[in-house]
Design an enzyme around this catalytic site. Structure first.
Site, short mmCIF file in Angstrom:
data_model
loop_
_atom_site.label_atom_id
_atom_site.label_comp_id
_atom_site.label_asym_id
_atom_site.label_seq_id
_atom_site.Cartn_x
_atom_site.Cartn_y
_atom_site.Cartn_z
N TRP A 1 4.96 1.93 -14.61
CA TRP A 1 5.16 3.30 -14.10
C TRP A 1 6.65 3.58 -13.91
CZ3 TRP A 1 1.14 5.62 -10.14
CH2 TRP A 1 -0.12 5.64 -10.74
N ASP B 1 0.56 3.11 -7.09
CA ASP B 1 -0.52 2.48 -7.87
C ASP B 1 -1.02 1.24 -7.13
OD1 ASP B 1 -2.20 2.19 -10.05
OD2 ASP B 1 -0.73 1.15 -11.29
N ASP C 1 7.18 -4.80 1.66
CA ASP C 1 5.81 -4.36 1.97
C ASP C 1 5.86 -2.88 2.35
OD1 ASP C 1 3.36 -3.86 3.16
OD2 ASP C 1 3.27 -5.81 4.15
N GLY D 1 5.81 -2.94 -13.44
CA GLY D 1 6.86 -1.93 -13.62
C GLY D 1 6.63 -0.89 -14.71
N LYS E 1 -3.38 5.86 -6.37
CA LYS E 1 -4.65 5.29 -6.83
C LYS E 1 -5.62 5.19 -5.65
CE LYS E 1 -4.75 0.96 -8.41
NZ LYS E 1 -4.35 0.10 -9.53
N ASP F 1 7.78 -3.32 -4.43
CA ASP F 1 6.58 -4.15 -4.55
C ASP F 1 6.77 -5.43 -3.74
OD1 ASP F 1 4.05 -4.07 -6.76
OD2 ASP F 1 4.41 -6.01 -5.83
N1 SAM Z 1 2.00 0.58 -11.35
C1 SAM Z 1 2.23 -0.81 -11.74
C2 SAM Z 1 2.63 -0.80 -13.20
O1 SAM Z 1 2.46 0.22 -13.85
O2 SAM Z 1 3.15 -1.81 -13.67
C3 SAM Z 1 1.01 -1.68 -11.47
C4 SAM Z 1 0.75 -1.87 -10.00
S1 SAM Z 1 -0.41 -3.17 -9.65
C5 SAM Z 1 -1.90 -2.45 -10.17
C6 SAM Z 1 -0.56 -3.12 -7.91
C7 SAM Z 1 0.63 -3.70 -7.16
O3 SAM Z 1 0.48 -3.38 -5.77
C8 SAM Z 1 0.77 -5.22 -7.21
O4 SAM Z 1 1.92 -5.57 -7.93
C9 SAM Z 1 0.90 -5.62 -5.73
O5 SAM Z 1 1.87 -6.63 -5.49
C10 SAM Z 1 1.30 -4.31 -5.08
N2 SAM Z 1 1.05 -4.23 -3.62
C11 SAM Z 1 -0.12 -4.42 -2.97
N3 SAM Z 1 0.05 -4.26 -1.64
C12 SAM Z 1 1.37 -3.95 -1.45
C13 SAM Z 1 2.16 -3.68 -0.29
N4 SAM Z 1 1.63 -3.70 0.94
N5 SAM Z 1 3.47 -3.39 -0.46
C14 SAM Z 1 4.03 -3.39 -1.70
N6 SAM Z 1 3.33 -3.65 -2.83
C15 SAM Z 1 2.01 -3.93 -2.71
#
Ligand code: SAM
Length: 264
Positions: free
Chosen positions: A55, A124, A99, A53, A164, A83
């Protein structure tokens, strides 16, 4: 190398602790904003793949600074974070556990915004790495398609998108696809992103979808055929850039150089 030495060197890790951000990723978004001013007109924001969280914390801070929550009774939703994983609550942020590739998630965003659209979508997202290169690339590209699909449903004309991307991604292809929907597209490496990390960010400014897409009833990215003039325009821009600097995209580094942690 001892743990203390590593922590001492990672200025963004330490800064995140001091500034109460949940992750050092917060500075990547802040440095992108310093260069592109993505929050300038932001009144409604969607944070995709948002856990834990940091961002969303940045977004909440930026919109609070604009005074957008002053007289809010909490019913006017301005920030939605999504997420797969559950997140701890953040002030003024509505969280959805879901999702981003699923239609139900898009429907829920639309429902929460009650007909309003976002000025900014940030993503991200990183899929769980399988270790099989082709599968990992495929999963990442599915996230990008899902994010663009969400932009098409929820982003205002003139709005911005940040996502990203990973090294190995076909940047020329990605650039040409997003250039159909946005006036400007940049590939960015914020200083706070580890130099050793394979991540970059796509910054897409001023959402402006092709007429044929807007007019289509299905708005299906897989079957959509852009106008030939639009394809020509994008191709011309790509070839012009190739002549100018041997690059088919504009690569920008951002962030204060003095804050650059050389060890990363
Ligand atoms: N931007 C976040 C922060 O600043 O705290 C960090 C994000 S982290 C690098 C990547 C996130 O992508 C993970 O928490 C993962 O659960 C989520 N994610 C991956 N595939 C996803 C999907 N299909 N739907 C929702 N979230 C997804």
């Amino acid at each position: 190398m001892g743990k203390f030495t590593k922590d001492k060197r990672d200025i963004y890790y330490r800064k995140a602790k001091e500034d109460c951000f949940r992750a050092r990723s917060a500075y990547k978004l802040l440095q992108i904003d310093e260069v592109f001013g993505i929050f300038e007109n932001a009144e409604r924001v969607i944070d995709l793949c948002a856990a834990p969280g940091s961002w969303s914390q940045v977004v909440s801070k930026k919109l609070t600074e604009k005074g957008l929550f002053k007289d809010s009774n909490g019913e006017d939703v301005r920030i939605i974070s999504i997420d797969l994983q559950e997140m701890a609550p953040i002030d003024n942020v509505v969280q959805l556990q879901g999702d981003i590739t699923k239609k139900e998630t898009v429907d829920e965003i639309l429902h929460k915004f009650q007909g309003n659209k976002a000025n900014l979508v940030i993503d991200d997202g990183a899929p769980d790495v399988t270790g099989f290169h082709d599968i990992d690339q495929y999963l990442q590209s599915q996230l990008m398609v899902a994010a663009l699909n969400i932009c098409n449903e929820t982003l205002k004309k003139g709005g911005h998108f940040v996502a990203k991307i990973f090294k190995g991604t076909d940047i020329k292809f990605l650039y040409s696809q997003f250039k159909l929907f946005f006036k400007s597209v940049y590939v960015v490496k914020p200083k706070s992103s580890r130099a050793s990390s394979v991540e970059n960010f796509l910054v897409c400014l001023q959402y402006d979808p092709p007429q044929s897409f807007e007019n289509s009833t299905t708005k299906n990215l897989y079957t959509f055929q852009p106008e030939i003039e639009k394809i020509q325009e994008v191709n011309e821009q790509i070839s012009k850039q190739t002549k100018e600097d041997q690059k088919y995209y504009k690569f920008v580094t951002c962030g204060d150089l003095s804050g650059f942690d050389e060890t990363e």
